[in-house]
Every structure is written in C-alpha cells, then in structure tokens.
Scaffold this active site. Structure first.
Site, PDB file in Angstrom:
ATOM      1  N   PHE A 194       0.773  -1.218   0.036  1.00 44.09           N
ATOM      2  CA  PHE A 194      -0.137  -0.095   0.151  1.00 44.09           C
ATOM      3  C   PHE A 194       0.786   1.316   0.017  1.00 44.09           C
ATOM      4  O   PHE A 194       0.442   2.337  -0.080  1.00 44.09           O
ATOM      5  CB  PHE A 194      -0.788   0.177   1.375  1.00 44.09           C
ATOM      6  CG  PHE A 194      -1.735  -1.194   1.277  1.00 44.09           C
ATOM      7  CD1 PHE A 194      -3.037  -1.128   0.909  1.00 44.09           C
ATOM      8  CD2 PHE A 194      -1.371  -2.373   2.024  1.00 44.09           C
ATOM      9  CE1 PHE A 194      -3.837  -2.418   0.977  1.00 44.09           C
ATOM     10  CE2 PHE A 194      -2.174  -3.356   2.317  1.00 44.09           C
ATOM     11  CZ  PHE A 194      -3.489  -3.440   1.676  1.00 44.09           C
ATOM     12  N   ALA A 203       2.174   4.136  -1.156  1.00 41.58           N
ATOM     13  CA  ALA A 203       2.603   5.024  -2.324  1.00 41.58           C
ATOM     14  C   ALA A 203       2.274   6.444  -2.202  1.00 41.58           C
ATOM     15  O   ALA A 203       1.615   6.578  -1.304  1.00 41.58           O
ATOM     16  CB  ALA A 203       1.815   4.352  -3.421  1.00 41.58           C
ATOM     17  N   ASN A 205       8.990   6.627  -6.246  1.00 42.11           N
ATOM     18  CA  ASN A 205       8.405   6.271  -5.108  1.00 42.11           C
ATOM     19  C   ASN A 205       7.498   5.001  -5.368  1.00 42.11           C
ATOM     20  O   ASN A 205       7.524   3.876  -4.937  1.00 42.11           O
ATOM     21  CB  ASN A 205       7.694   7.059  -4.280  1.00 42.11           C
ATOM     22  CG  ASN A 205       7.219   6.486  -2.831  1.00 42.11           C
ATOM     23  OD1 ASN A 205       8.183   5.820  -2.106  1.00 42.11           O
ATOM     24  ND2 ASN A 205       5.892   6.813  -2.381  1.00 42.11           N
ATOM     25  N   TYR A 260       0.741   9.747 -11.414  1.00 38.72           N
ATOM     26  CA  TYR A 260       0.274   8.775 -10.510  1.00 38.72           C
ATOM     27  C   TYR A 260      -0.399   7.530 -11.035  1.00 38.72           C
ATOM     28  O   TYR A 260       0.159   6.387 -10.773  1.00 38.72           O
ATOM     29  CB  TYR A 260      -0.913   9.555  -9.711  1.00 38.72           C
ATOM     30  CG  TYR A 260      -1.410   8.666  -8.745  1.00 38.72           C
ATOM     31  CD1 TYR A 260      -0.901   7.979  -7.713  1.00 38.72           C
ATOM     32  CD2 TYR A 260      -2.811   8.269  -8.723  1.00 38.72           C
ATOM     33  CE1 TYR A 260      -1.679   6.939  -6.837  1.00 38.72           C
ATOM     34  CE2 TYR A 260      -3.513   7.318  -8.266  1.00 38.72           C
ATOM     35  CZ  TYR A 260      -2.817   6.595  -7.052  1.00 38.72           C
ATOM     36  OH  TYR A 260      -3.720   5.948  -6.249  1.00 38.72           O
ATOM     37  N   LYS A 303       1.117   3.690 -11.340  1.00 34.40           N
ATOM     38  CA  LYS A 303       0.654   2.240 -10.882  1.00 34.40           C
ATOM     39  C   LYS A 303       0.365   1.362 -12.136  1.00 34.40           C
ATOM     40  O   LYS A 303       0.362  -0.022 -12.051  1.00 34.40           O
ATOM     41  CB  LYS A 303      -0.774   2.826 -10.136  1.00 34.40           C
ATOM     42  CG  LYS A 303      -0.793   3.502  -9.147  1.00 34.40           C
ATOM     43  CD  LYS A 303      -0.480   2.604  -7.865  1.00 34.40           C
ATOM     44  CE  LYS A 303      -0.753   3.269  -6.452  1.00 34.40           C
ATOM     45  NZ  LYS A 303      -0.427   2.335  -5.272  1.00 34.40           N
ATOM     46  N   PHE A 307     -11.617   2.163  -6.523  1.00 32.88           N
ATOM     47  CA  PHE A 307     -12.471   3.604  -6.851  1.00 32.88           C
ATOM     48  C   PHE A 307     -12.105   4.308  -5.408  1.00 32.88           C
ATOM     49  O   PHE A 307     -11.146   4.706  -5.230  1.00 32.88           O
ATOM     50  CB  PHE A 307     -13.654   3.301  -7.206  1.00 32.88           C
ATOM     51  CG  PHE A 307     -13.773   2.462  -8.611  1.00 32.88           C
ATOM     52  CD1 PHE A 307     -13.219   1.418  -8.945  1.00 32.88           C
ATOM     53  CD2 PHE A 307     -14.228   3.579  -9.589  1.00 32.88           C
ATOM     54  CE1 PHE A 307     -12.827   0.989 -10.376  1.00 32.88           C
ATOM     55  CE2 PHE A 307     -14.044   3.099 -11.077  1.00 32.88           C
ATOM     56  CZ  PHE A 307     -13.282   1.907 -11.246  1.00 32.88           C
ATOM     57  N   ARG A 338     -18.669  10.059  -7.925  1.00 32.00           N
ATOM     58  CA  ARG A 338     -17.610   8.843  -7.882  1.00 32.00           C
ATOM     59  C   ARG A 338     -18.218   7.717  -7.082  1.00 32.00           C
ATOM     60  O   ARG A 338     -19.276   8.092  -6.320  1.00 32.00           O
ATOM     61  CB  ARG A 338     -16.490   9.490  -6.657  1.00 32.00           C
ATOM     62  CG  ARG A 338     -15.606  10.745  -7.416  1.00 32.00           C
ATOM     63  CD  ARG A 338     -14.616   9.980  -8.387  1.00 32.00           C
ATOM     64  NE  ARG A 338     -13.849  10.953  -9.103  1.00 32.00           N
ATOM     65  CZ  ARG A 338     -14.025  11.869 -10.009  1.00 32.00           C
ATOM     66  NH1 ARG A 338     -15.332  11.700 -10.599  1.00 32.00           N
ATOM     67  NH2 ARG A 338     -13.170  12.418 -10.481  1.00 32.00           N
TER      68      ARG A 338
HETATM   69  N1  UDP Z   1     -13.458  17.240  -4.522  1.00 34.53           N
HETATM   70  C1  UDP Z   1     -14.075  18.644  -4.335  1.00 34.53           C
HETATM   71  N2  UDP Z   1     -13.639  19.384  -3.138  1.00 34.53           N
HETATM   72  C2  UDP Z   1     -12.614  19.239  -2.464  1.00 34.53           C
HETATM   73  C3  UDP Z   1     -12.051  17.760  -2.972  1.00 34.53           C
HETATM   74  C4  UDP Z   1     -12.399  16.871  -3.912  1.00 34.53           C
HETATM   75  O1  UDP Z   1     -15.131  19.040  -5.086  1.00 34.53           O
HETATM   76  O2  UDP Z   1     -12.048  19.891  -1.693  1.00 34.53           O
HETATM   77  C5  UDP Z   1     -14.012  16.557  -5.759  1.00 34.53           C
HETATM   78  C6  UDP Z   1     -12.959  16.166  -6.649  1.00 34.53           C
HETATM   79  O3  UDP Z   1     -12.928  16.980  -7.799  1.00 34.53           O
HETATM   80  C7  UDP Z   1     -13.513  14.690  -7.077  1.00 34.53           C
HETATM   81  C8  UDP Z   1     -14.151  14.162  -6.033  1.00 34.53           C
HETATM   82  O4  UDP Z   1     -14.538  15.338  -5.094  1.00 34.53           O
HETATM   83  O5  UDP Z   1     -14.342  14.805  -8.133  1.00 34.53           O
HETATM   84  C9  UDP Z   1     -13.369  13.018  -5.261  1.00 34.53           C
HETATM   85  O6  UDP Z   1     -11.946  13.604  -4.932  1.00 34.53           O
HETATM   86  P1  UDP Z   1     -10.973  13.029  -3.965  1.00 34.53           P
HETATM   87  O7  UDP Z   1      -9.890  13.899  -3.994  1.00 34.53           O
HETATM   88  O8  UDP Z   1     -11.710  12.479  -2.551  1.00 34.53           O
HETATM   89  O9  UDP Z   1     -10.912  11.581  -4.736  1.00 34.53           O
HETATM   90  P2  UDP Z   1     -10.416  11.151  -6.278  1.00 34.53           P
HETATM   91  O10 UDP Z   1     -11.707  11.033  -7.003  1.00 34.53           O
HETATM   92  O11 UDP Z   1      -9.582  12.255  -6.701  1.00 34.53           O
HETATM   93  O12 UDP Z   1      -9.649   9.932  -6.267  1.00 34.53           O
END
Ligand code: UDP
Length: 333
Positions: free
Chosen positions: A72, A74, A91, A140, A144, A168, A220
């Site tokens: 894990f 990373a 890394n 990133y 991976k 996810f 998401r």
């Molecule tokens: N997001 C947001 N505001 C924040 C942080 C994240 O609107 O302060 C949005 C981001 O653009 C994405 C979703 O929330 O659409 C999830 O972001 P996160 O960084 O948690 O995970 P990712 O999908 O990037 O792995």
C-alpha cells in the site's frame, strides 16, 4: 499466513493490518512513517524502513518468514504527481521494483498490489470494467499501471502470483471506527467536508459545477474501507491457485460531490459554507466501477454500500479524533 504489509501505517494499510490480525494471519508492518501514523498500527510487528532499502527488505522478508506481501506504500496525490513526476515514478514504481526484486531473492511469491481507477484515465463510458482501455492521464496513474505491467510479465514467467486491485474511492473508518483517514495535507473529499462540519475549516469547495452530470458536480464510487480490505483477504486466498488476478473494487453506484456534502450535513447535523470553485485539473466527470469480476472470481460481497453508513463511520472517527492521530486522548467509541 505471515504477511508483510508495506505502508501498513497508512489509511488503507492500517485497516488491512487490523483485518489480517482479526482473521488469524500474522501481519508485519513495513513503513517509513513518511505519511503513515505509528499509532495506527496496533496488532502487528512493526519495522520502520524504506522500500528503497533493499538489504532491509530482504532481511525482513527472511527474518519474519514472510509468505505474502501486500503493498500500500505509495504517493497518492494526482495533482502533486503532475508537479513531481520523478518523485512519483521513484516512489511508486522504482521502490515497488525494488520490493519485487527483494521478494524474488527471498523466495516470496504472493503479492497483493494496491492499484487504482486512475489507470483508466478519462473513460468514455461507465461503469468501468477491467477491460476498459488503460490510458492514465497523470504520473500517479501511470506509475501504478507500470507496476501492473511489470507484475503481469513476472506472472507469465511463473515467478510471481499477484493480484492488482483497482480501487475506486476508498472511504470511511474501519475496525469499529478506530482506524480512519488522516492525510497531511488532506485532499480527499469526505475528510475535507467533515473538517468543515467540525469547524476546522472555513468552508468546503466544490471543484467544478458544470460537468455533464445530473447536478453538474463530479460523480464518484465510494467504497467502505472494510469492504475494500475484505476483498484483499479473498484475493490473498485466491493466489493459492491463480498467478494473475486483476479486479475493480467499487460499489457500482456513484454519488455526486453535492450528494456527499448533503450526506455529511445530515449525518453530522452541522451546517457549513460551501464554495463553488473551478474544476480541478484531470478530474473525469464520472468514475463508477463494474465490480462483477471481483464478485464472481473472489465471491466478494460488500457489507456497507450505503454512502450514509460510510460517512457515519468516517464522522465517528473524526469526532473521536479531532486532531487525527495526534489527538491526545481519543474518545472511546
Ligand atoms: N473534490 C471537491 N472538493 C474538494 C476535494 C475533492 O469537489 O475539496 C472532488 C474532486 O474534484 C472529485 C471528488 O471530489 O471529483 C473526489 O475527490 P477525491 O480527491 O476525494 O478523490 P479522487 O476521485 O480524486 O480519487
């Protein structure tokens, strides 16, 4: 089984370590504490070490009689990876290459690798299956994907049995809400919203409100940390017979940023300021998983698919750890 958990002091690794111990395995955590928290490791031996340290890796694998490695450790910030590709490749790829070399030398064959939906880049259709084209759009995701390819070629030579699990959005707190999410700096949506609800931030920003989604914000697929870790245990068992296993891990249901904010408001009973901000670079509008393969091949079932339950567990952890793992006397759950 004796399992070396690389990055076992981090968010997902610490939950995995606890679940391994609960399941009768003997986890050994290997972590340099660059990002992880020592106090998140409770039921395991702990080795403070860096994956760049080849000698220490070989020694640790041998001394503890390790049977399998879960990896894990990373860097996980997409934006930062765009700024620092060399750091991310070193890394996430070079250090994993080092780990795989050490495993080969020590005769350890089983490897469970923490991969990501970022390997798919900007998919044209959702839900995403494992066959969807792999087209990462940042260092990133590329770092991976490069590890996955290396594992694939090693498995073809029958020198490695590996599972690449493409996460996810991991979320929530596990182990009875005692192991939560504490990134420094925090960039993940759910902990950021919770910090706003706790009054630790002035507001939460929505990154983009003009996406082609029902409410204009990104969608998401949030997956409870316990469900995520459960899939790793099943994958580990499966490696008794399989050389290669690649699975998406998600619930298959998407929630928009606005829906996540509303759910935190509901669970916490708190109101806070929400700012509509510009899009964040590199964010696909919708990322949802087709996890049929994990269900069929691993017999995986999720116990906490509801966003409210995921957020409730995260809220409980944050409420009990107002300063994250630095909290002086976390309130008992
Ligand atoms: N997001 C947001 N505001 C924040 C942080 C994240 O609107 O302060 C949005 C981001 O653009 C994405 C979703 O929330 O659409 C999830 O972001 P996160 O960084 O948690 O995970 P990712 O999908 O990037 O792995």
């Amino acid at each position: 089984m004796k399992v070396l958990v690389c990055g076992g002091a981090g968010y997902i690794g610490s939950n995995m370590t606890a679940m391994l111990a609960r399941g009768g395995h003997e986890p050994v955590v290997f972590d340099n504490l660059a990002k992880g928290h020592r106090s998140a490791v409770k039921d395991a031996e702990f080795v403070r070490g860096d994956l760049a340290d080849y000698g220490l890796l070989v020694e640790t694998l041998g001394n503890y009689g390790i049977d399998a490695v879960m990896h894990f450790a990373a860097f996980i910030e997409v934006g930062e990876s765009v700024e620092k590709p060399l750091t991310y490749y070193r890394n996430n790829f070079c250090n994993t290459h080092n780990l795989l070399c050490a495993m080969a030398e020590a005769g350890v064959e089983k490897f469970v690798f923490s991969s990501t939906a970022a390997v798919y880049g900007m998919p044209e259709t959702t839900p995403i299956t494992e066959e969807t084209s792999k087209a990462p759009i940042n260092p990133y995701g590329e770092s991976k994907w490069a590890v996955e390819r290396l594992c694939h070629f090693l498995s073809e030579t029958k020198k490695l049995r590996y599972a690449a699990l493409r996460y996810f959005n991991a979320a929530g707190a596990g182990q009875d809400c005692t192991l939560g999410e504490d990134h420094r700096p925090e960039s993940h949506l759910i902990p950021l919203i919770i910090q706003a609800a706790m009054g630790k931030r002035d507001a939460v920003s929505i990154f983009g409100t003009d996406y082609p989604t029902p409410d204009g914000t990104c969608v998401r697929d949030y997956i409870h940390i316990e469900d995520l870790c459960k899939a790793h245990l099943l994958a580990l068992d499966k490696l008794d017979e399989a050389y290669e296993l690649v699975c998406n891990l998600g619930n298959g249901k998407g929630y928009s940023v606005r829906e996540v904010i509303e759910t935190v408001k509901k669970v916490s009973g708190k109101d806070f300021r929400v700012i509509e901000a510009d899009r964040r670079r590199g964010d696909p509008p919708v990322l949802t998983a087709d996890a049929t393969k994990a269900k069929i091949e691993l017999g995986w079932r999720t116990d906490y698919p509801q966003l409210e339950k995921i957020i409730q567990s995260a809220w409980t952890w944050h409420d009990n750890h107002p300063d994250g793992y630095d909290s002086k006397s976390p309130r008992p759950v």
